[in-house]
Design an enzyme around this catalytic site. Structure first.
Site, PDB file in Angstrom:
ATOM      1  N   GLY A   1     -95.853  51.662  45.451  1.00 38.35           N
ATOM      2  CA  GLY A   1     -95.231  52.695  44.234  1.00 38.35           C
ATOM      3  C   GLY A   1     -94.555  52.054  43.498  1.00 38.35           C
ATOM      4  N   TYR A   2     -93.974  52.706  42.328  1.00 34.41           N
ATOM      5  CA  TYR A   2     -93.127  52.611  41.300  1.00 34.41           C
ATOM      6  C   TYR A   2     -93.962  51.703  40.344  1.00 34.41           C
ATOM      7  CZ  TYR A   2     -89.146  53.313  38.526  1.00 34.41           C
ATOM      8  OH  TYR A   2     -88.577  53.906  37.596  1.00 34.41           O
TER       9      TYR A   2
ATOM     10  N   ARG B   1     -88.910  46.298  41.588  1.00 32.48           N
ATOM     11  CA  ARG B   1     -87.437  45.802  41.869  1.00 32.48           C
ATOM     12  C   ARG B   1     -86.593  45.550  40.495  1.00 32.48           C
ATOM     13  NH1 ARG B   1     -89.505  43.913  46.735  1.00 32.48           N
ATOM     14  NH2 ARG B   1     -88.432  44.804  48.666  1.00 32.48           N
TER      15      ARG B   1
ATOM     16  N   GLN C   1     -98.215  36.905  51.271  1.00 28.43           N
ATOM     17  CA  GLN C   1     -98.748  38.134  51.888  1.00 28.43           C
ATOM     18  C   GLN C   1    -100.375  38.225  51.575  1.00 28.43           C
ATOM     19  OE1 GLN C   1     -97.206  42.181  50.973  1.00 28.43           O
ATOM     20  NE2 GLN C   1     -98.894  42.296  49.701  1.00 28.43           N
TER      21      GLN C   1
ATOM     22  N   HIS D   1     -96.278  49.553  37.755  1.00 24.57           N
ATOM     23  CA  HIS D   1     -96.126  48.668  36.600  1.00 24.57           C
ATOM     24  C   HIS D   1     -97.524  48.134  36.233  1.00 24.57           C
ATOM     25  CE1 HIS D   1     -95.877  45.246  39.299  1.00 24.57           C
ATOM     26  NE2 HIS D   1     -95.005  45.673  39.840  1.00 24.57           N
ATOM     27  N   GLU D   2     -97.614  47.182  35.405  1.00 23.12           N
ATOM     28  CA  GLU D   2     -98.717  46.880  34.892  1.00 23.12           C
ATOM     29  C   GLU D   2     -99.559  45.839  35.964  1.00 23.12           C
ATOM     30  OE1 GLU D   2    -101.185  46.831  32.337  1.00 23.12           O
ATOM     31  OE2 GLU D   2    -100.063  48.489  31.781  1.00 23.12           O
ATOM     32  N   GLY D   3     -98.730  45.259  36.730  1.00 28.32           N
ATOM     33  CA  GLY D   3     -99.456  44.507  37.920  1.00 28.32           C
ATOM     34  C   GLY D   3    -100.130  45.347  38.726  1.00 28.32           C
ATOM     35  N   HIS D   4     -99.689  46.439  39.203  1.00 31.40           N
ATOM     36  CA  HIS D   4    -100.288  47.572  40.241  1.00 31.40           C
ATOM     37  C   HIS D   4    -101.497  47.980  39.215  1.00 31.40           C
ATOM     38  CE1 HIS D   4     -96.268  48.032  41.743  1.00 31.40           C
ATOM     39  NE2 HIS D   4     -96.621  48.041  42.905  1.00 31.40           N
TER      40      HIS D   4
ATOM     41  N   SER E   1     -92.314  43.454  38.742  1.00 35.47           N
ATOM     42  CA  SER E   1     -92.088  43.799  40.113  1.00 35.47           C
ATOM     43  C   SER E   1     -91.367  45.177  39.997  1.00 35.47           C
ATOM     44  CB  SER E   1     -90.940  42.889  40.710  1.00 35.47           C
ATOM     45  OG  SER E   1     -90.466  43.555  41.845  1.00 35.47           O
TER      46      SER E   1
HETATM   47  P1  AMP Z   1     -96.257  46.366  46.089  1.00 40.00           P
HETATM   48  O1  AMP Z   1     -96.103  47.854  45.447  1.00 40.00           O
HETATM   49  O2  AMP Z   1     -94.967  45.743  45.382  1.00 40.00           O
HETATM   50  O3  AMP Z   1     -96.293  46.185  47.628  1.00 40.00           O
HETATM   51  O4  AMP Z   1     -97.309  45.555  45.445  1.00 40.00           O
HETATM   52  C1  AMP Z   1     -98.705  46.224  45.645  1.00 40.00           C
HETATM   53  C2  AMP Z   1     -99.618  45.153  45.305  1.00 40.00           C
HETATM   54  O5  AMP Z   1     -99.495  44.848  43.751  1.00 40.00           O
HETATM   55  C3  AMP Z   1     -99.358  43.980  46.029  1.00 40.00           C
HETATM   56  O6  AMP Z   1    -100.724  43.372  46.214  1.00 40.00           O
HETATM   57  C4  AMP Z   1     -98.745  43.054  44.994  1.00 40.00           C
HETATM   58  O7  AMP Z   1     -99.195  41.685  45.131  1.00 40.00           O
HETATM   59  C5  AMP Z   1     -99.361  43.535  43.795  1.00 40.00           C
HETATM   60  N1  AMP Z   1     -98.452  43.078  42.459  1.00 40.00           N
HETATM   61  C6  AMP Z   1     -97.059  43.535  42.603  1.00 40.00           C
HETATM   62  N2  AMP Z   1     -96.677  43.018  41.500  1.00 40.00           N
HETATM   63  C7  AMP Z   1     -97.603  42.306  40.826  1.00 40.00           C
HETATM   64  C8  AMP Z   1     -97.748  41.544  39.551  1.00 40.00           C
HETATM   65  N3  AMP Z   1     -96.708  41.301  38.765  1.00 40.00           N
HETATM   66  N4  AMP Z   1     -99.134  41.097  39.315  1.00 40.00           N
HETATM   67  C9  AMP Z   1     -99.978  41.328  39.984  1.00 40.00           C
HETATM   68  N5  AMP Z   1    -100.069  42.010  41.239  1.00 40.00           N
HETATM   69  C10 AMP Z   1     -98.813  42.406  41.482  1.00 40.00           C
END
Ligand code: AMP
Length: 287
Positions: free
Chosen positions: A37-38, A194, A160, A40-43, A192
């Protein structure tokens, strides 16, 4: 409960299974994006990619307690489910699975998935063996709950992604794993959840992580083949910014083992504490 863009939010395994069952009966391919959760563009990039390939996209939102080695990090992990649901809907997800901890870890829970080898260096060493045990266990459970055709992970968490690929291969999960590129802010900081906890002065210092990766990459592409020389190039960027370095590694991208002289596909990975926030970043580099 229904959020914009026809996203349904569910809390139980039973609800997930029946929604997925119905989608599969309609002939849809099922995609899963596991998250904490929380958004961002990555998700969102993972969700959009999932939507391109799958008719039915399930996003899981669960801040998994078993993968946190630091209780303060777990307690301060940012959360905003209402905002997340709106963002997931806009990215085209159909189902947000946001269970309580008791749904995932019922009383008496005592079965874990433990991947050896690739879990041991880097994050495994810095956060302890329970970290990837928690990750592998919760992802295995999500695969069993959702039964996706494809699951999407980010290269941002390179180790991971390797751990999940290994688990899927070793335990014969019938799921295809896709790893999507790291999404960055315009100035290079890897996105991130974070990052919102960085104070303004730390936000600036946090740029030293992507600068360290750039320095290592420049070193390799201009012909340096000694791992330690490349490591030191990256390290000096981190030290110049005054961040507290956990590790800088230049290793095989497929096994995370040492390669010296450097050759083939390499992973340059860094982890550092910037103020109160621990950040990781990495780059794939061809030698
Ligand atoms: P998290 O919520 O941090 O556990 O991330 C969920 C998924 O999003 C995981 O597969 C992460 O690797 C991916 N993720 C997190 N940050 C990014 C990012 N900046 N760019 C691409 N994928 C991301």
């Amino acid at each position: 409960m229904t959020a914009p863009g026809s996203l349904r939010v569910v809390r139980t395994v039973q609800e997930v299974r029946s929604a997925v069952h119905a989608a599969r009966a309609r002939g849809e391919r099922i995609g899963l994006v596991p998250t904490m959760g929380y958004f961002h563009e990555g998700h969102l990039s993972l969700m959009r990619r999932a939507r391109e390939e799958c008719g039915f996209v399930v996003v899981s939102l669960f801040v998994n307690p078993t993968q946190f080695n630091d209780p303060a990090d777990l307690a301060s992990y940012p959360r905003d489910e209402v905002r997340d649901a709106a963002m997931a809907a806009s990215a085209g997800a159909q189902l947000l699975f946001a269970p309580d901890a008791a749904e995932i870890y019922p009383t008496g829970f005592s079965t874990y998935v433990s991947v050896t080898g690739v879990t041991e260096p880097m994050e495994g060493e810095a956060r302890g063996i329970s970290h990837f045990r928690g990750v592998a266990t919760v992802v295995a459970k999500l695969f069993n709950m959702v039964a996706p055709d494809v699951a999407f992970f980010g290269q941002k968490d390179a180790q991971q992604a390797l751990v999940i690929r290994r688990m899927v291969r070793d335990l014969d999960f019938p799921v295809h794993i896709e790893v999507c590129p790291t999404v960055r802010e315009r100035d290079g900081l890897a996105m991130s959840s974070r990052n919102v906890r960085l104070r303004p002065e730390d936000r600036e210092r946090a740029l030293s992580l992507s600068r360290a990766l750039d320095a290592a990459e420049r070193c390799i592409t201009t012909g340096e083949r000694q791992a330690d020389v490349v490591r030191r190039a990256a390290l000096s960027e981190l030290e110049a910014a005054g961040v507290e370095v956990d590790y800088v590694e230049v290793v095989s991208a497929s096994t995370l083992g040492a390669i010296d002289p450097l050759e083939g596909e390499l992973l340059v990975a860094v982890a550092a504490r910037v103020g109160a926030v621990r950040l990781i970043d990495n780059a794939l580099v061809q030698a």
